[in-house]
Design a protein around this motif. Structure first.
Motif, short mmCIF file in Angstrom:
data_model
loop_
_atom_site.label_atom_id
_atom_site.label_comp_id
_atom_site.label_asym_id
_atom_site.label_seq_id
_atom_site.Cartn_x
_atom_site.Cartn_y
_atom_site.Cartn_z
N ARG A 159 0.58 -1.31 0.61
CA ARG A 159 -0.58 0.16 -0.06
C ARG A 159 0.75 1.63 -0.01
O ARG A 159 0.80 1.92 -0.52
CB ARG A 159 -1.10 -0.06 1.48
CG ARG A 159 -1.82 1.20 1.50
CD ARG A 159 -3.02 1.49 2.96
NE ARG A 159 -2.11 0.24 4.15
CZ ARG A 159 -1.64 1.94 4.76
NH1 ARG A 159 -1.22 2.87 4.55
NH2 ARG A 159 -0.47 1.37 5.57
N ASN A 194 1.97 3.96 -2.97
CA ASN A 194 0.38 5.64 -2.91
C ASN A 194 2.04 6.52 -3.42
O ASN A 194 2.06 7.36 -3.85
CB ASN A 194 0.64 5.41 -1.39
CG ASN A 194 -0.83 5.08 -1.50
OD1 ASN A 194 -2.01 5.24 -2.23
ND2 ASN A 194 -1.31 4.61 -0.06
N LEU A 204 -7.22 1.33 -0.11
CA LEU A 204 -6.66 0.52 0.03
C LEU A 204 -6.48 -0.59 0.83
O LEU A 204 -5.89 -2.00 1.92
CB LEU A 204 -4.63 0.96 -0.75
CG LEU A 204 -4.98 0.96 -1.39
CD1 LEU A 204 -4.01 1.73 -2.07
CD2 LEU A 204 -5.07 -0.50 -2.35
N GLN A 205 -6.42 0.01 2.61
CA GLN A 205 -6.61 -0.43 4.18
C GLN A 205 -7.62 -1.14 4.15
O GLN A 205 -7.09 -2.49 4.83
CB GLN A 205 -7.19 1.03 5.45
CG GLN A 205 -6.55 0.19 6.63
CD GLN A 205 -6.50 1.99 7.17
OE1 GLN A 205 -6.80 3.02 6.89
NE2 GLN A 205 -5.27 1.24 8.72
#
Length: 277
Positions: free
Chosen positions: A152, A156, A267-268
């Protein structure tokens, strides 16, 4: 660790080769839209600020405590400030500057002066490529360290850096194309300047021990947040203000922050907590 290196290398290639995309704007359009570039820089600034403060610095402070987290963060700020002090970020040639010089050349006037000017511009393009390569090296390190923590963070960082590298590719390709009149030479040099990013991944991957303590890793990621914050406020935002205007650039910044915050959240919740590819 091998899988982490491969993931980081792939992500850094995406970011590094974005300089090629910037070069394409030059060789295809010849006069890039600077307002669009400013909005793009503003959007990328929002992405970077969100990553820096809401993710990297936030996690470092939660894991290490307020004092240690801030010390690591500002260590990253000082590190990149030291680099920028010796290698200032290059700027684009203005559209009017390029068109005026080309018009003089087409008219056949002052040919000797024009040849000298072309040599000077070519030299500036080469120096720009070297400077951008040196700037991209710590960005590759940042992607690698982010990828160690998890896919993740790596994704990013790579996304934000890729958007930032598009104008950098233009900054290299525009003077080279003007000086040599060769689209291939302009594209090639801009592309090569982006290769410093995966090179940074390779070097730091084999310099670091195979396993880092969680505290050191969180501290290094906090330092990456400092690097990204300094890069954004010192280099990206001023360009956004110059090219798109303050009001439009600020809107783009907050749009980028909202986009990245949504990305971080999605995404988390979609990836398991223990994924550290």
């Amino acid at each position: 660790m091998d899988s982490q290196i491969l993931v980081a290398l792939g992500l850094s290639l995406v970011g590094g080769l974005s300089t090629s995309l910037g070069a394409l704007f030059v060789v295809i359009n010849q006069a890039p839209n600077l307002k669009a570039l400013g909005l793009l820089q503003g959007f990328a600034s929002g992405l970077m600020l969100s990553i820096s403060f809401f993710d990297l610095a936030h996690n470092a402070i939660n894991s290490l405590g307020f004092l240690k987290g801030n010390l690591w963060f500002f260590a990253g700020v000082l590190f990149f400030a030291f680099i920028v002090n010796f290698i200032p970020e290059p700027t684009l040639l203005s559209n009017n500057h390029v068109s005026t010089k080309k018009q003089k050349d087409d008219d056949g006037s002052d040919k000797d002066v024009m040849k000298k000017h072309r040599r000077q511009v070519l030299f500036s393009g080469i120096i720009t490529a070297i400077g951008i390569s040196l700037h991209n090296f710590p960005e590759g390190m940042a992607v690698f360290l982010g990828s160690i923590k998890g896919i993740r963070v790596g994704i990013n960082l790579a996304l934000a850096i890729a958007l930032h590298n598009i104008p950098e590719g233009i900054a290299v390709a525009l003077p080279v194309y003007f000086a040599t009149q060769s689209k291939w030479q302009a594209f090639k040099l801009a592309t090569f300047s982006g290769f410093a990013e995966p090179l940074g991944v390779i070097i730091v991957a084999y310099l670091f021990p195979s396993s880092l303590s969680p505290e050191i890793l969180e501290g290094l990621l906090g330092s990456v947040g400092g690097v990204m914050a300094f890069l954004t406020l010192h280099e990206m935002l001023p360009l956004a203000f110059d090219y798109a205007g303050q009001k439009q650039a600020v809107k783009a910044v907050f749009f980028g922050m909202a986009f990245m915050s949504a990305s971080l959240y999605l995404l988390q919740i979609s990836l398991p907590e223990d994924i550290t590819l």
